[in-house]
Motif scaffolding. Structure first.
Motif, PDB file in Angstrom:
ATOM      1  N   GLY A  55     -73.584  48.168  -0.052  1.00  0.00           N
ATOM      2  CA  GLY A  55     -73.035  49.498   0.081  1.00  0.00           C
ATOM      3  C   GLY A  55     -74.033  50.562   0.507  1.00  0.00           C
ATOM      4  N   GLN A  56     -75.278  50.176   0.703  1.00  0.00           N
ATOM      5  CA  GLN A  56     -76.337  51.123   1.041  1.00  0.00           C
ATOM      6  C   GLN A  56     -76.647  51.072   2.537  1.00  0.00           C
ATOM      7  OE1 GLN A  56     -80.091  50.221  -0.924  1.00  0.00           O
ATOM      8  NE2 GLN A  56     -80.750  52.359  -0.894  1.00  0.00           N
ATOM      9  N   MET A  57     -77.022  52.222   3.113  1.00  0.00           N
ATOM     10  CA  MET A  57     -77.482  52.232   4.499  1.00  0.00           C
ATOM     11  C   MET A  57     -78.791  51.457   4.624  1.00  0.00           C
ATOM     12  SD  MET A  57     -76.643  56.167   5.685  1.00  0.00           S
ATOM     13  CE  MET A  57     -77.567  56.919   4.339  1.00  0.00           C
ATOM     14  N   THR A  58     -79.160  51.148   5.858  1.00  0.00           N
ATOM     15  CA  THR A  58     -80.380  50.387   6.104  1.00  0.00           C
ATOM     16  C   THR A  58     -81.595  51.115   5.524  1.00  0.00           C
ATOM     17  OG1 THR A  58     -79.444  49.501   8.149  1.00  0.00           O
ATOM     18  CG2 THR A  58     -81.829  49.353   7.879  1.00  0.00           C
ATOM     19  N   VAL A  59     -82.395  50.378   4.777  1.00  0.00           N
ATOM     20  CA  VAL A  59     -83.619  50.926   4.199  1.00  0.00           C
ATOM     21  C   VAL A  59     -84.804  50.475   5.052  1.00  0.00           C
ATOM     22  CG1 VAL A  59     -85.111  50.960   2.166  1.00  0.00           C
ATOM     23  CG2 VAL A  59     -82.626  50.919   1.893  1.00  0.00           C
ATOM     24  N   LYS A  60     -85.649  51.439   5.435  1.00  0.00           N
ATOM     25  CA  LYS A  60     -86.786  51.147   6.305  1.00  0.00           C
ATOM     26  C   LYS A  60     -88.063  51.765   5.737  1.00  0.00           C
ATOM     27  CE  LYS A  60     -83.999  51.322  10.568  1.00  0.00           C
ATOM     28  NZ  LYS A  60     -83.863  51.979  11.897  1.00  0.00           N
ATOM     29  N   GLY A  61     -89.201  51.290   6.251  1.00  0.00           N
ATOM     30  CA  GLY A  61     -90.470  51.925   5.957  1.00  0.00           C
ATOM     31  C   GLY A  61     -91.243  51.329   4.794  1.00  0.00           C
ATOM     32  N   TYR A  62     -90.665  50.368   4.071  1.00  0.00           N
ATOM     33  CA  TYR A  62     -91.411  49.755   2.969  1.00  0.00           C
ATOM     34  C   TYR A  62     -92.309  48.654   3.528  1.00  0.00           C
ATOM     35  CZ  TYR A  62     -87.566  46.331   3.213  1.00  0.00           C
ATOM     36  OH  TYR A  62     -86.642  45.408   3.642  1.00  0.00           O
ATOM     37  N   LEU A  63     -93.306  48.268   2.731  1.00  0.00           N
ATOM     38  CA  LEU A  63     -94.245  47.241   3.150  1.00  0.00           C
ATOM     39  C   LEU A  63     -93.880  45.903   2.523  1.00  0.00           C
ATOM     40  CD1 LEU A  63     -97.621  49.204   2.829  1.00  0.00           C
ATOM     41  CD2 LEU A  63     -96.151  48.955   4.832  1.00  0.00           C
ATOM     42  N   GLY A  64     -94.143  44.831   3.237  1.00  0.00           N
ATOM     43  CA  GLY A  64     -93.850  43.510   2.703  1.00  0.00           C
ATOM     44  C   GLY A  64     -92.359  43.216   2.675  1.00  0.00           C
ATOM     45  N   ASP A  65     -91.938  42.444   1.663  1.00  0.00           N
ATOM     46  CA  ASP A  65     -90.547  42.001   1.575  1.00  0.00           C
ATOM     47  C   ASP A  65     -89.712  42.787   0.574  1.00  0.00           C
ATOM     48  OD1 ASP A  65     -90.958  39.914   3.431  1.00  0.00           O
ATOM     49  OD2 ASP A  65     -91.802  38.639   1.851  1.00  0.00           O
ATOM     50  N   CYS A  66     -90.350  43.444  -0.394  1.00  0.00           N
ATOM     51  CA  CYS A  66     -89.596  44.028  -1.504  1.00  0.00           C
ATOM     52  C   CYS A  66     -90.017  45.469  -1.781  1.00  0.00           C
ATOM     53  CB  CYS A  66     -89.784  43.191  -2.773  1.00  0.00           C
ATOM     54  SG  CYS A  66     -89.279  41.472  -2.609  1.00  0.00           S
ATOM     55  N   LEU A  67     -89.179  46.141  -2.567  1.00  0.00           N
ATOM     56  CA  LEU A  67     -89.445  47.518  -2.975  1.00  0.00           C
ATOM     57  C   LEU A  67     -88.645  47.825  -4.223  1.00  0.00           C
ATOM     58  CD1 LEU A  67     -87.352  50.133  -1.014  1.00  0.00           C
ATOM     59  CD2 LEU A  67     -86.886  47.686  -0.843  1.00  0.00           C
ATOM     60  N   VAL A  68     -88.959  48.957  -4.853  1.00  0.00           N
ATOM     61  CA  VAL A  68     -88.124  49.484  -5.930  1.00  0.00           C
ATOM     62  C   VAL A  68     -86.958  50.227  -5.293  1.00  0.00           C
ATOM     63  CG1 VAL A  68     -88.005  51.125  -7.838  1.00  0.00           C
ATOM     64  CG2 VAL A  68     -90.036  49.697  -7.542  1.00  0.00           C
ATOM     65  N   ASN A  69     -85.727  49.905  -5.698  1.00  0.00           N
ATOM     66  CA  ASN A  69     -84.529  50.512  -5.129  1.00  0.00           C
ATOM     67  C   ASN A  69     -83.515  50.680  -6.249  1.00  0.00           C
ATOM     68  OD1 ASN A  69     -82.190  51.195  -3.750  1.00  0.00           O
ATOM     69  ND2 ASN A  69     -82.476  49.685  -2.122  1.00  0.00           N
ATOM     70  N   SER A  70     -83.199  51.928  -6.607  1.00  0.00           N
ATOM     71  CA  SER A  70     -82.320  52.170  -7.747  1.00  0.00           C
ATOM     72  C   SER A  70     -80.841  52.278  -7.354  1.00  0.00           C
ATOM     73  CB  SER A  70     -82.750  53.435  -8.502  1.00  0.00           C
ATOM     74  OG  SER A  70     -82.426  54.596  -7.770  1.00  0.00           O
ATOM     75  N   PHE A  71     -80.483  51.690  -6.201  1.00  0.00           N
ATOM     76  CA  PHE A  71     -79.090  51.734  -5.745  1.00  0.00           C
ATOM     77  C   PHE A  71     -78.255  50.596  -6.336  1.00  0.00           C
ATOM     78  CE2 PHE A  71     -75.630  51.583  -2.562  1.00  0.00           C
ATOM     79  CZ  PHE A  71     -75.307  52.930  -2.505  1.00  0.00           C
ATOM     80  N   THR A  72     -78.806  49.858  -7.286  1.00  0.00           N
ATOM     81  CA  THR A  72     -78.024  48.810  -7.951  1.00  0.00           C
ATOM     82  C   THR A  72     -76.732  49.403  -8.511  1.00  0.00           C
ATOM     83  OG1 THR A  72     -80.068  47.670  -8.564  1.00  0.00           O
ATOM     84  CG2 THR A  72     -78.058  47.020  -9.735  1.00  0.00           C
ATOM     85  N   GLU A  73     -75.610  48.845  -8.141  1.00  0.00           N
ATOM     86  CA  GLU A  73     -74.281  49.344  -8.526  1.00  0.00           C
ATOM     87  C   GLU A  73     -74.009  50.743  -7.964  1.00  0.00           C
ATOM     88  OE1 GLU A  73     -73.316  48.912 -12.655  1.00  0.00           O
ATOM     89  OE2 GLU A  73     -74.152  46.879 -12.764  1.00  0.00           O
ATOM     90  N   GLY A  74     -74.747  51.122  -6.904  1.00  0.00           N
ATOM     91  CA  GLY A  74     -74.474  52.373  -6.212  1.00  0.00           C
ATOM     92  C   GLY A  74     -75.171  53.567  -6.831  1.00  0.00           C
ATOM     93  N   ASP A  75     -74.802  54.772  -6.342  1.00  0.00           N
ATOM     94  CA  ASP A  75     -75.443  56.005  -6.794  1.00  0.00           C
ATOM     95  C   ASP A  75     -75.115  56.358  -8.242  1.00  0.00           C
ATOM     96  OD1 ASP A  75     -76.955  56.728  -4.573  1.00  0.00           O
ATOM     97  OD2 ASP A  75     -75.257  57.704  -3.580  1.00  0.00           O
ATOM     98  N   ALA A  76     -74.042  55.799  -8.769  1.00  0.00           N
ATOM     99  CA  ALA A  76     -73.619  56.193 -10.118  1.00  0.00           C
ATOM    100  C   ALA A  76     -74.501  55.621 -11.213  1.00  0.00           C
ATOM    101  CB  ALA A  76     -72.170  55.766 -10.351  1.00  0.00           C
ATOM    102  N   SER A  77     -75.247  54.566 -10.903  1.00  0.00           N
ATOM    103  CA  SER A  77     -76.077  53.940 -11.932  1.00  0.00           C
ATOM    104  C   SER A  77     -77.317  54.782 -12.209  1.00  0.00           C
ATOM    105  CB  SER A  77     -76.486  52.530 -11.500  1.00  0.00           C
ATOM    106  OG  SER A  77     -77.204  52.579 -10.290  1.00  0.00           O
ATOM    107  N   THR A  78     -77.838  54.654 -13.425  1.00  0.00           N
ATOM    108  CA  THR A  78     -79.039  55.394 -13.824  1.00  0.00           C
ATOM    109  C   THR A  78     -80.027  54.432 -14.478  1.00  0.00           C
ATOM    110  OG1 THR A  78     -78.112  55.955 -15.995  1.00  0.00           O
ATOM    111  CG2 THR A  78     -77.745  57.527 -14.192  1.00  0.00           C
ATOM    112  N   GLY A  79     -81.259  54.907 -14.621  1.00  0.00           N
ATOM    113  CA  GLY A  79     -82.253  54.069 -15.275  1.00  0.00           C
ATOM    114  C   GLY A  79     -83.643  54.635 -15.145  1.00  0.00           C
ATOM    115  N   ARG A  80     -84.590  53.889 -15.684  1.00  0.00           N
ATOM    116  CA  ARG A  80     -85.985  54.325 -15.690  1.00  0.00           C
ATOM    117  C   ARG A  80     -86.864  53.089 -15.604  1.00  0.00           C
ATOM    118  NH1 ARG A  80     -88.372  59.284 -18.023  1.00  0.00           N
ATOM    119  NH2 ARG A  80     -86.219  59.859 -18.449  1.00  0.00           N
ATOM    120  N   LEU A  81     -87.960  53.194 -14.839  1.00  0.00           N
ATOM    121  CA  LEU A  81     -88.917  52.108 -14.670  1.00  0.00           C
ATOM    122  C   LEU A  81     -90.294  52.676 -14.981  1.00  0.00           C
ATOM    123  CD1 LEU A  81     -88.970  49.122 -13.668  1.00  0.00           C
ATOM    124  CD2 LEU A  81     -89.365  50.018 -11.368  1.00  0.00           C
ATOM    125  N   ILE A  82     -90.980  52.109 -15.992  1.00  0.00           N
ATOM    126  CA  ILE A  82     -92.232  52.689 -16.483  1.00  0.00           C
ATOM    127  C   ILE A  82     -93.341  51.644 -16.414  1.00  0.00           C
ATOM    128  CG2 ILE A  82     -93.384  53.838 -18.400  1.00  0.00           C
ATOM    129  CD1 ILE A  82     -90.624  54.626 -19.451  1.00  0.00           C
TER     130      ILE A  82
END
Length: 644
Positions: A55-82
């Motif tokens: 459901g997300q538009m194309t994500v660009k500009g990150y390095l390697g294969d992975c990144l932190v992306n908080s779009f899990t379950e869309g914009d309505a989801s919330t959370g924190r990564l410490i």
């Protein structure tokens, strides 16, 4: 000798001590999980994302294969990564960031003693760009990184990648948004450098998208131009003001980006406008600020070199309520002119049906020399076509003993020549025409140079997407008015400095035949010639052509019209009358000046890079090219020193 050896050892030790230390990686998120990072909520999932999520538009500009992306379950989801605690050992922390612009809600924070000391948020885009924190005053302190998503509406997510400590900042400069934009453009400069379709003597942004030419001004011996610029993609969006200057209108020095949207003030785009000097000689940019409930007119005040700009507290200097009961749809693109000792401004838009419903230009008068106080004076110009969508980029200015209105009506740029009454604030048009017959030329602006030359600038559009660049500026044109009230345009004489090898053909005749004028003309050249249709029912001049003429830029004359790459120009010739042509080809750009600049056509055309012949054809009769001269043109110089 012993003392010299000791001194040398001490100096070498000092150099080593001050050498840049290696970067320290905090996290690159290339593992299959978050490791020892603490996760709460659902937004970040159980592991780093492999690009865009469902459901997300194309994500660009990150390095390697992975990144932190908080779009899990869309914009309505919330959370924190410490992060686990770490010790700050370098002067800077650099990282890539994208996602929504929601300060303190979709953000990354540096915390010390559980208190945030640095924070950053996205810019409402899925492209990750570099961000830098100066942490030099926190050296040897224990800190954590917190990535936060607590926004549940639109753009309610954040993207982060590659966090590391360094003694070198990724971004420098007082304006972080300008620095971020320039850093992203710089990433794509190598990609576009060798594109065989990218013009080489037409001005273009260093990379990425450009459109309208904004705020041109001749100041302290320099021609300055600004332009609508998306530093984050090669399609329209995120409007900034790019900036360049030139001594000669041909060779340009790219300067730091002039304006970036002030996201913290609700500004999403810096739309088109102009540049003027106030009573003290201070340069001021006037532009339309977009992102608020309604368009607003804002200013930015520059330094003496036009390099650094600040937005004053008086913004907006004009807003919709200044019109009383009059509402103007698509109200934008301020343009200033002087009349006697008075200073005026026009803006374009579309009136409501109750006010006539026309596409129109409104007029304002400066109350004082600061140019930050303006009064609405009414409608200066109503477009005669009531079905017109709106009036963009109105340029209103004196020329010779007349006034001229240029407008970009979502089609070919128009001109109206007439008289301005400063007492009634009305413009009475007595003649009209097209600046360019093609829609590939758009969004004009003008400036006056030495000897009061009126210099016309415009944007060329129509290039293919996904090239890492898009859009160029047309050749600067010198405007005059002839006795019949027609606008005449000539390429600036400064273009002649690009001429190198010259080739002549006094006469090329074709009679129901095809003649190769030149086998290898190349892709960057200038032609002057006279087309004599003679008795032919059709004659065709083909540029950048392959051998059989099936792939070429075609200029075709048939009785009553000259058609340039598909764009028809009405041209009724009397018996024996000829057509003067002045042609510029720059890889994919074709600009044709017809009959000494009475008509102009600009087209973007892609031909095979190996197709470089000039061919002349006639059908059902004899035709000729007379006094045919072709000049090879060398690339202009576009300095990138401010991007290096």
């Amino acid at each position: 000798m012993k003392n010299l050896l000791i001194t040398t050892i001490i100096l070498l030790s000092s150099v080593t001590a001050f050498a840049a230390k290696d970067d320290i990686l905090i996290a690159d998120f290339e593992q299959s999980n978050y490791g020892s990072w603490f996760i709460s909520g659902k937004a970040f999932g159980a592991s780093p994302a492999h690009g865009a999520l469902p459901g997300q538009m194309t994500v660009k500009g990150y390095l390697g294969d992975c990144l932190v992306n908080s779009f899990t379950e869309g914009d309505a989801s919330t959370g924190r990564l410490i992060s686990p605690p770490f010790t700050i050992k370098r002067d800077y922390i650099n990282f890539l960031i994208g996602g929504g612009y929601h300060p303190d809600q979709t953000c990354i924070q540096l915390t010390i003693d559980d208190k945030p000391v640095k924070t950053a948020t996205g810019m409402n885009m899925e492209l990750l760009t570099w961000h830098t924190w100066d942490v030099s005053k926190h050296i040897d302190k224990t800190a954590r990184i917190e990535i936060i998503d607590k926004h549940t509406g639109g753009w309610g997510h954040i993207n982060i990648d590659h966090i590391y400590q360094s003694d070198k900042p990724k971004l420098t400069g007082e304006n972080m948004y300008v620095a971020k934009a320039m850093a992203n453009v710089k990433r794509f400069i190598p990609q576009v450098k060798n594109d065989p379709h990218r013009p080489v003597y037409h001005f273009a942004s260093p990379a990425m998208w450009m459109n309208d030419i904004n705020g041109p001004i001749h100041h302290d011996g320099w021609y300055h131009i600004f332009y609508q610029h998306n530093p984050y993609g090669d399609q329209w969006g995120h409007m900034h003001w790019g900036h360049a200057r030139s001594r000669d209108l041909v060779n340009w020095q790219h300067l730091p980006i002039g304006l970036a949207p002030s996201l913290s003030k609700g500004e999403e785009h810096c739309f088109s406008g102009c540049t003027w000097l106030d009573e003290k000689g201070t340069p001021i940019i006037f532009y339309t600020s977009i992102g608020h409930e309604l368009p607003e007119q804002w200013a930015a005040i520059g330094d003496e070199n036009l390099l650094n700009w600040r937005k004053p507290k008086q913004n907006p200097f004009l807003e919709m309520s200044d019109h009383g009961d009059t509402f103007i749809k698509d109200w934008r693109d301020p343009f200033i002119f002087e009349h006697g000792d008075r200073t005026f401004m026009v803006l374009g838009g579309k009136l409501e049906p109750a006010d006539g419903g026309e596409a129109a230009a409104t007029i304002y008068e400066a109350e004082n020399g600061s140019l930050l106080d303006w009064t609405y004076k009414g409608i200066i110009f109503r477009h005669p076509d009531k079905n017109l969508r709106s009036l963009e980029c109105p340029n209103f200015f004196p020329l010779q003993d007349k006034h001229v209105m240029l407008d970009s009506p979502y089609g070919p740029v128009e001109y109206f020549v007439g008289d301005f009454n400063a007492q009634t604030y009305k413009f009475d048009a007595t003649s009209k025409g097209l600046i360019d017959h093609s829609g590939d030329y758009y969004a004009t602006n003008i400036m006056y140079g030495p000897k009061e030359r009126c210099i016309l600038l415009g944007w060329i559009r129509g290039f293919k997407p996904d090239q890492g660049w898009n859009g160029v500026m047309a050749i600067p044109r010198i405007m005059t008015i002839d006795k019949a009230g027609n606008i005449i345009q000539q390429p600036a004489a400064e273009m002649k400095q690009l001429r190198t090898e010259k080739q002549n053909r006094n006469l090329v005749q074709a009679s129901d035949s095809s003649k190769t004028v030149m086998k290898k003309a190349g892709k960057t050249f200038e032609i002057t010639t006279t087309l004599d249709p003679g008795s032919a029912e059709k004659c065709i001049l083909q540029l950048c052509s392959n051998a059989d003429g099936s792939d070429a830029m075609d200029i075709v004359y048939t009785p009553g019209k000259l058609t340039v790459a598909g764009t028809a120009v009405p041209l009724d010739l009397q018996k024996g009358e000829k057509i003067d042509l002045h042609i510029f080809v720059d890889r994919t750009v074709l600009e044709v000046f017809i009959n000494n600049g009475k008509h102009v056509v600009t087209e973007v055309i892609y031909t095979d890079p190996n197709s470089n012949a000039v061919i002349f054809r006639s059908e059902n009769g004899r035709a000729a090219l007379r006094d045919f001269t072709l000049y090879q043109l060398k690339p202009a110089d576009f300095s990138l020193s401010h991007y290096n």
